[in-house]
Motif scaffolding. Structure first.
Motif, PDB file in Angstrom:
ATOM      1  N   GLN A   1       7.457 -26.771  30.576  1.00  0.00           N
ATOM      2  CA  GLN A   1       6.447 -27.791  30.852  1.00  0.00           C
ATOM      3  C   GLN A   1       6.778 -28.541  32.138  1.00  0.00           C
ATOM      4  O   GLN A   1       5.907 -28.780  32.974  1.00  0.00           O
ATOM      5  N   ALA A   2       8.025 -28.922  32.294  1.00  0.00           N
ATOM      6  CA  ALA A   2       8.436 -29.666  33.487  1.00  0.00           C
ATOM      7  C   ALA A   2       8.208 -28.835  34.748  1.00  0.00           C
ATOM      8  O   ALA A   2       7.719 -29.346  35.761  1.00  0.00           O
ATOM      9  N   ALA A   3       8.547 -27.555  34.678  1.00  0.00           N
ATOM     10  CA  ALA A   3       8.358 -26.680  35.836  1.00  0.00           C
ATOM     11  C   ALA A   3       6.887 -26.557  36.198  1.00  0.00           C
ATOM     12  O   ALA A   3       6.519 -26.594  37.379  1.00  0.00           O
ATOM     13  N   VAL A   4       6.037 -26.428  35.203  1.00  0.00           N
ATOM     14  CA  VAL A   4       4.614 -26.241  35.460  1.00  0.00           C
ATOM     15  C   VAL A   4       3.963 -27.542  35.921  1.00  0.00           C
ATOM     16  O   VAL A   4       3.113 -27.548  36.812  1.00  0.00           O
ATOM     17  N   VAL A   5       4.371 -28.665  35.350  1.00  0.00           N
ATOM     18  CA  VAL A   5       3.798 -29.952  35.749  1.00  0.00           C
ATOM     19  C   VAL A   5       4.070 -30.215  37.225  1.00  0.00           C
ATOM     20  O   VAL A   5       3.237 -30.798  37.927  1.00  0.00           O
ATOM     21  N   GLN A   6       5.198 -29.770  37.734  1.00  0.00           N
ATOM     22  CA  GLN A   6       5.501 -29.959  39.153  1.00  0.00           C
ATOM     23  C   GLN A   6       4.493 -29.253  40.049  1.00  0.00           C
ATOM     24  O   GLN A   6       4.308 -29.649  41.196  1.00  0.00           O
ATOM     25  N   LEU A   7       3.836 -28.240  39.541  1.00  0.00           N
ATOM     26  CA  LEU A   7       2.844 -27.519  40.330  1.00  0.00           C
ATOM     27  C   LEU A   7       1.601 -28.357  40.597  1.00  0.00           C
ATOM     28  O   LEU A   7       0.786 -28.009  41.454  1.00  0.00           O
ATOM     29  N   THR A   8       1.445 -29.466  39.883  1.00  0.00           N
ATOM     30  CA  THR A   8       0.292 -30.336  40.113  1.00  0.00           C
ATOM     31  C   THR A   8       0.502 -31.281  41.298  1.00  0.00           C
ATOM     32  O   THR A   8      -0.434 -31.965  41.709  1.00  0.00           O
ATOM     33  N   VAL A   9       1.687 -31.300  41.879  1.00  0.00           N
ATOM     34  CA  VAL A   9       1.982 -32.221  42.976  1.00  0.00           C
ATOM     35  C   VAL A   9       1.019 -32.060  44.159  1.00  0.00           C
ATOM     36  O   VAL A   9       0.543 -33.057  44.700  1.00  0.00           O
ATOM     37  N   PRO A  10       0.673 -30.839  44.585  1.00  0.00           N
ATOM     38  CA  PRO A  10      -0.290 -30.739  45.694  1.00  0.00           C
ATOM     39  C   PRO A  10      -1.647 -31.350  45.367  1.00  0.00           C
ATOM     40  O   PRO A  10      -2.284 -31.945  46.241  1.00  0.00           O
ATOM     41  N   VAL A  11      -2.081 -31.238  44.122  1.00  0.00           N
ATOM     42  CA  VAL A  11      -3.361 -31.829  43.730  1.00  0.00           C
ATOM     43  C   VAL A  11      -3.262 -33.358  43.770  1.00  0.00           C
ATOM     44  O   VAL A  11      -4.175 -34.042  44.243  1.00  0.00           O
ATOM     45  N   ILE A  12      -2.145 -33.882  43.292  1.00  0.00           N
ATOM     46  CA  ILE A  12      -1.934 -35.333  43.325  1.00  0.00           C
ATOM     47  C   ILE A  12      -1.870 -35.819  44.774  1.00  0.00           C
ATOM     48  O   ILE A  12      -2.459 -36.857  45.118  1.00  0.00           O
ATOM     49  N   ALA A  13      -1.193 -35.082  45.629  1.00  0.00           N
ATOM     50  CA  ALA A  13      -1.099 -35.458  47.039  1.00  0.00           C
ATOM     51  C   ALA A  13      -2.473 -35.422  47.705  1.00  0.00           C
ATOM     52  O   ALA A  13      -2.809 -36.298  48.507  1.00  0.00           O
ATOM     53  N   ALA A  14      -3.272 -34.416  47.374  1.00  0.00           N
ATOM     54  CA  ALA A  14      -4.619 -34.332  47.927  1.00  0.00           C
ATOM     55  C   ALA A  14      -5.471 -35.513  47.470  1.00  0.00           C
ATOM     56  O   ALA A  14      -6.231 -36.086  48.252  1.00  0.00           O
TER      57      ALA A  14
END
Length: 92
Positions: free
Chosen positions: A49-62
Motif C-alpha cells: 500500500q505504501a509503495a502504491v500510494v507514493q505513485l499518487t505524488v505526481p497527481v498531488i503535485a499537479a
C-alpha cells in the motif's frame, strides 16, 4: 549533465534575497512538512500500500500546480491523472 548545464549557464544566474529565501522555504519547509505527514501515515499502511500510494505524488503535485501556480487543467492532465489513479485503484 546537470553540473555541465549549471556551469554553462552560471554566468547568467541572478540571485536575490527573495529568491534564495523562497528556495529555502520550498526545500526545507514544504519538503519537511511533506515527509512529516508521510511518516505519520506510514505505520498505518502495509508495504505494498505504501509503495502504491507514493505513485499518487505526481497527481498531488499537479493539483498543487493548479491551485497555487495557476496551471491550466487540460485534457492531458485529466487523462494522465485518471490513468495514475486508476492504476493505484487496481492495487487496492
Amino acid at each position: 549533465m546537470v553540473a555541465v548545464l549549471t556551469l554553462l549557464t552560471l554566468a547568467d544566474a541572478r540571485f536575490d534575497l527573495q529568491g534564495v529565501l523562497l528556495a529555502m522555504a520550498s526545500g526545507a519547509l514544504a519538503s519537511g512538512l511533506g515527509y512529516a505527514i508521510w511518516y505519520m501515515a506510514l505505520p498505518g499502511l502495509q508495504n505494498v500500500q505504501a509503495a502504491v500510494v507514493q505513485l499518487t505524488v505526481p497527481v498531488i503535485a499537479a493539483a498543487g500546480g493548479v491551485v497555487f501556480a495557476g496551471e491550466l487543467i487540460d485534457q492531458r492532465l485529466i487523462v494522465a491523472s485518471l490513468l495514475v489513479l486508476g492504476g493505484v485503484l487496481c492495487v487496492f
